[in-house]
Motif scaffolding. Sequence first.
Motif, PDB file in Angstrom:
ATOM      1  N   ASP A 144       6.134  13.461  -1.659  1.00 40.55           N
ATOM      2  CA  ASP A 144       6.012  13.303  -0.222  1.00 40.55           C
ATOM      3  C   ASP A 144       7.052  12.284   0.233  1.00 40.55           C
ATOM      4  O   ASP A 144       6.806  11.089   0.233  1.00 40.55           O
ATOM      5  N   LEU A 145       8.245  12.781   0.589  1.00 40.82           N
ATOM      6  CA  LEU A 145       9.349  11.909   0.908  1.00 40.82           C
ATOM      7  C   LEU A 145       9.389  11.607   2.407  1.00 40.82           C
ATOM      8  O   LEU A 145       9.347  12.509   3.244  1.00 40.82           O
ATOM      9  N   GLU A 146       9.494  10.331   2.724  1.00 38.68           N
ATOM     10  CA  GLU A 146       9.444   9.875   4.102  1.00 38.68           C
ATOM     11  C   GLU A 146      10.584  10.450   4.947  1.00 38.68           C
ATOM     12  O   GLU A 146      10.404  10.792   6.115  1.00 38.68           O
ATOM     13  N   PHE A 147      11.786  10.609   4.347  1.00 43.65           N
ATOM     14  CA  PHE A 147      12.926  11.037   5.152  1.00 43.65           C
ATOM     15  C   PHE A 147      12.785  12.464   5.674  1.00 43.65           C
ATOM     16  O   PHE A 147      13.422  12.860   6.648  1.00 43.65           O
ATOM     17  N   LEU A 148      11.919  13.263   5.024  1.00 42.27           N
ATOM     18  CA  LEU A 148      11.773  14.662   5.437  1.00 42.27           C
ATOM     19  C   LEU A 148      11.232  14.794   6.861  1.00 42.27           C
ATOM     20  O   LEU A 148      11.456  15.809   7.515  1.00 42.27           O
ATOM     21  N   LYS A 149      10.546  13.774   7.358  1.00 38.80           N
ATOM     22  CA  LYS A 149       9.979  13.860   8.707  1.00 38.80           C
ATOM     23  C   LYS A 149      11.060  13.884   9.781  1.00 38.80           C
ATOM     24  O   LYS A 149      10.803  14.290  10.917  1.00 38.80           O
ATOM     25  N   PHE A 150      12.264  13.449   9.424  1.00 39.47           N
ATOM     26  CA  PHE A 150      13.350  13.439  10.397  1.00 39.47           C
ATOM     27  C   PHE A 150      14.055  14.791  10.505  1.00 39.47           C
ATOM     28  O   PHE A 150      14.900  14.981  11.377  1.00 39.47           O
ATOM     29  N   PHE A 151      13.740  15.700   9.593  1.00 38.08           N
ATOM     30  CA  PHE A 151      14.444  16.982   9.572  1.00 38.08           C
ATOM     31  C   PHE A 151      13.621  18.070  10.241  1.00 38.08           C
ATOM     32  O   PHE A 151      12.397  18.129  10.106  1.00 38.08           O
ATOM     33  N   ASP A 152      14.334  18.953  10.976  1.00 37.71           N
ATOM     34  CA  ASP A 152      13.763  20.201  11.454  1.00 37.71           C
ATOM     35  C   ASP A 152      14.794  21.295  11.198  1.00 37.71           C
ATOM     36  O   ASP A 152      15.883  21.002  10.668  1.00 37.71           O
ATOM     37  N   PRO A 153      14.517  22.554  11.506  1.00 40.56           N
ATOM     38  CA  PRO A 153      15.458  23.629  11.159  1.00 40.56           C
ATOM     39  C   PRO A 153      16.847  23.507  11.773  1.00 40.56           C
ATOM     40  O   PRO A 153      17.770  24.184  11.330  1.00 40.56           O
ATOM     41  N   THR A 154      17.027  22.653  12.799  1.00 41.08           N
ATOM     42  CA  THR A 154      18.347  22.522  13.435  1.00 41.08           C
ATOM     43  C   THR A 154      19.074  21.247  13.040  1.00 41.08           C
ATOM     44  O   THR A 154      20.169  20.986  13.532  1.00 41.08           O
ATOM     45  N   THR A 155      18.492  20.424  12.151  1.00 44.89           N
ATOM     46  CA  THR A 155      19.085  19.137  11.801  1.00 44.89           C
ATOM     47  C   THR A 155      20.065  19.298  10.643  1.00 44.89           C
ATOM     48  O   THR A 155      19.686  19.683   9.543  1.00 44.89           O
ATOM     49  N   MET A 156      21.325  18.973  10.906  1.00 45.01           N
ATOM     50  CA  MET A 156      22.365  19.063   9.878  1.00 45.01           C
ATOM     51  C   MET A 156      22.420  17.811   9.024  1.00 45.01           C
ATOM     52  O   MET A 156      22.697  17.887   7.821  1.00 45.01           O
ATOM     53  N   SER A 157      22.194  16.649   9.623  1.00 39.74           N
ATOM     54  CA  SER A 157      22.261  15.394   8.879  1.00 39.74           C
ATOM     55  C   SER A 157      21.493  14.322   9.636  1.00 39.74           C
ATOM     56  O   SER A 157      21.320  14.403  10.866  1.00 39.74           O
ATOM     57  N   LYS A 212       0.837  -1.203   0.000  1.00 32.81           N
ATOM     58  CA  LYS A 212       0.000   0.000   0.000  1.00 32.81           C
ATOM     59  C   LYS A 212       0.868   1.248   0.000  1.00 32.81           C
ATOM     60  O   LYS A 212       0.602   2.206  -0.731  1.00 32.81           O
ATOM     61  N   SER A 213       1.935   1.218   0.828  1.00 36.16           N
ATOM     62  CA  SER A 213       2.810   2.384   0.886  1.00 36.16           C
ATOM     63  C   SER A 213       3.475   2.630  -0.454  1.00 36.16           C
ATOM     64  O   SER A 213       3.546   3.761  -0.924  1.00 36.16           O
ATOM     65  N   GLU A 214       3.963   1.532  -1.086  1.00 36.34           N
ATOM     66  CA  GLU A 214       4.629   1.698  -2.374  1.00 36.34           C
ATOM     67  C   GLU A 214       3.659   2.248  -3.411  1.00 36.34           C
ATOM     68  O   GLU A 214       4.019   3.051  -4.266  1.00 36.34           O
ATOM     69  N   SER A 215       2.389   1.829  -3.333  1.00 41.81           N
ATOM     70  CA  SER A 215       1.390   2.340  -4.273  1.00 41.81           C
ATOM     71  C   SER A 215       1.167   3.822  -4.058  1.00 41.81           C
ATOM     72  O   SER A 215       1.078   4.598  -5.003  1.00 41.81           O
ATOM     73  N   GLU A 216       1.088   4.207  -2.775  1.00 41.14           N
ATOM     74  CA  GLU A 216       0.893   5.626  -2.485  1.00 41.14           C
ATOM     75  C   GLU A 216       2.060   6.453  -2.997  1.00 41.14           C
ATOM     76  O   GLU A 216       1.901   7.548  -3.515  1.00 41.14           O
ATOM     77  N   PHE A 217       3.301   5.906  -2.848  1.00 38.98           N
ATOM     78  CA  PHE A 217       4.471   6.655  -3.297  1.00 38.98           C
ATOM     79  C   PHE A 217       4.434   6.855  -4.804  1.00 38.98           C
ATOM     80  O   PHE A 217       4.789   7.902  -5.319  1.00 38.98           O
ATOM     81  N   SER A 218       3.975   5.846  -5.542  1.00 45.22           N
ATOM     82  CA  SER A 218       4.022   5.915  -7.001  1.00 45.22           C
ATOM     83  C   SER A 218       3.064   6.944  -7.569  1.00 45.22           C
ATOM     84  O   SER A 218       3.272   7.424  -8.667  1.00 45.22           O
ATOM     85  N   HIS A 257      14.096  -1.103   9.814  1.00 43.27           N
ATOM     86  CA  HIS A 257      14.211  -2.376   9.119  1.00 43.27           C
ATOM     87  C   HIS A 257      14.491  -2.132   7.637  1.00 43.27           C
ATOM     88  O   HIS A 257      14.216  -1.051   7.096  1.00 43.27           O
ATOM     89  N   ARG A 258      15.025  -3.144   6.983  1.00 42.41           N
ATOM     90  CA  ARG A 258      15.433  -3.003   5.587  1.00 42.41           C
ATOM     91  C   ARG A 258      14.260  -2.583   4.692  1.00 42.41           C
ATOM     92  O   ARG A 258      14.416  -1.717   3.825  1.00 42.41           O
ATOM     93  N   ASP A 259      13.062  -3.158   4.899  1.00 42.42           N
ATOM     94  CA  ASP A 259      11.920  -2.817   4.052  1.00 42.42           C
ATOM     95  C   ASP A 259      11.632  -1.327   4.100  1.00 42.42           C
ATOM     96  O   ASP A 259      11.345  -0.696   3.068  1.00 42.42           O
ATOM     97  N   TYR A 260      11.722  -0.772   5.287  1.00 45.04           N
ATOM     98  CA  TYR A 260      11.442   0.660   5.451  1.00 45.04           C
ATOM     99  C   TYR A 260      12.500   1.507   4.729  1.00 45.04           C
ATOM    100  O   TYR A 260      12.185   2.487   4.033  1.00 45.04           O
ATOM    101  N   LEU A 261      13.785   1.118   4.862  1.00 41.58           N
ATOM    102  CA  LEU A 261      14.849   1.862   4.194  1.00 41.58           C
ATOM    103  C   LEU A 261      14.767   1.717   2.670  1.00 41.58           C
ATOM    104  O   LEU A 261      15.107   2.640   1.930  1.00 41.58           O
ATOM    105  N   GLU A 262      14.314   0.550   2.198  1.00 37.66           N
ATOM    106  CA  GLU A 262      14.131   0.370   0.758  1.00 37.66           C
ATOM    107  C   GLU A 262      13.030   1.284   0.239  1.00 37.66           C
ATOM    108  O   GLU A 262      13.116   1.819  -0.880  1.00 37.66           O
ATOM    109  N   ILE A 263      11.965   1.475   1.041  1.00 36.51           N
ATOM    110  CA  ILE A 263      10.895   2.397   0.646  1.00 36.51           C
ATOM    111  C   ILE A 263      11.455   3.812   0.494  1.00 36.51           C
ATOM    112  O   ILE A 263      11.185   4.514  -0.491  1.00 36.51           O
TER     113      ILE A 263
END
Length: 490
Positions: free
Chosen positions: A20-33, A6-12, A63-69
């Motif tokens: 809507d990139l999943e990794f963006l949720k980890f960033f805020d104005p003070t996050t360098m990396s 379902k997630s992969e379908s939503e991404f496509s 988990h690997r599945d999440y990182l592959e997404i």
Amino acid sequence: MSDLQKSESEFSISEQQTPDLEFLKFFDPTTMSIHLKENQKPLGKKGMPGSFELVELDTKTLHRDYLEIITNQILSAIDDETLGNTEISKPGALVIQYRDYRIAITRPPFSELLEITIVHPIKQMSLEDYQLSEKLMSRLETQAEGILISGAPGSGKSTLASGIANFFNRSGKIVKTFESPRDLQVDSGVTQYTRLDGSFENSADILLLVRPDYTIFDEVRRREDFRIFSDLRLTGVGMVGVVHANTPIDAIQRFIGKIELGIIPNVLDTVIYVKDGGISKVYRLELKVKVPSGMVEQDLARPVIEISDFETNTLEYEIYTFGEENIIIPVDENGSQKTGIEHLAEEKILDRLYRFDSHPKVEFLGPGRIKVFVSGDSIPALIGKAGKTIQELEKSLGLHIDVEEHGAQRELPSQSLPYDFSESGTALIFEVDRQFTGNVASFVVNDEFLFSVRIGKRGKIKVLKRSSEGKRFSRFVNNDDNLEIFLKRD
């Protein structure tokens, strides 16, 4: 349908222009990396250059599945070349520039597990933000054409390089960049080049055709990069290079040996050292023909690169040829060498004297003057006919030399030791009877003394090839048949 499907379908079906990139949720104005690794919790560096901390971004294990997404999302996003590009693609490694995010994805066989590292600049700075002195701003505007920006990783070097690129662009200059990956935050008027067909040398051929006023080289790392940087500068292109270095003098030293010493001031005129996001030191380079500091004889004049504090004009270092080697000498406020010529030159002086005497001694009398003690039999050869040999040695070393006979000669050790010889990549190894462990052994070839060393554990003597003893061994010993090892008696 599973959650993953379902997630992969939503991404496509995500909108291409605003994915809507999943990794963006980890960033805020003070996050360098952020650092996302399989079977680990997500980590992030938060703060500012020079002042940040590594924190957990979530309590859940990845988990690997999440990182592959996340990986598939990123690859889909850069289908639109206006949003990003693949900068490096190797088996097990992928570097992608997506907007202003630099993304490194590694997986087996390169890394043991799947890992995603994403770096994001938290602030774009202009030169005005650095509060440069009027003197330095004037130099950037009118004189500086061989600029080197140095600093430790994460100190803010690339941020300053971006600021300088934008400053030149807004001053009406044609500016290009050399980057791999292309992650400098520059104005749209600045064209960003990467390696053409895998090489910056190919990129340089194109660069000369488009005739830029300035090129930002981020970063100069390989030996080939130093040569290309130098070649472009010598053709008249203004160059700004970025290098990793722990001190500002280290940045200059990285050019020594890669290009001829005498042309370094033609390649570099201004060295800027960045620390904790700010400019902490600026050096100016100038080539002069002079007697180096600490030497007194006028006939010892030679080409000397002076490295001075830009703001105060205080001379801090000199680079010149001493003997057959290029050396960097620190200079204090009074123009004398901080550590003295003695500290850096004694081994080089002895190496030159060994061909005249088997055990010379050197005494430093003052700036630029030494006294050499040799055997009476060695003095004629050292002085030479009409003093020619000693004069040539003085000129080569840059020192005035007084010669004096040894008061007492060293006696040749009496007991010869049987030994076995072997060789490793970095050392010469001699093994004698282990009963002599802890004693001092003297090495003699053809009745000529070479050096003395202490016998190590289990009778093993290890002589590093790059040490002064190892160099003497290589120079004077043709084979192990003419070498003898004696037990030195007190």
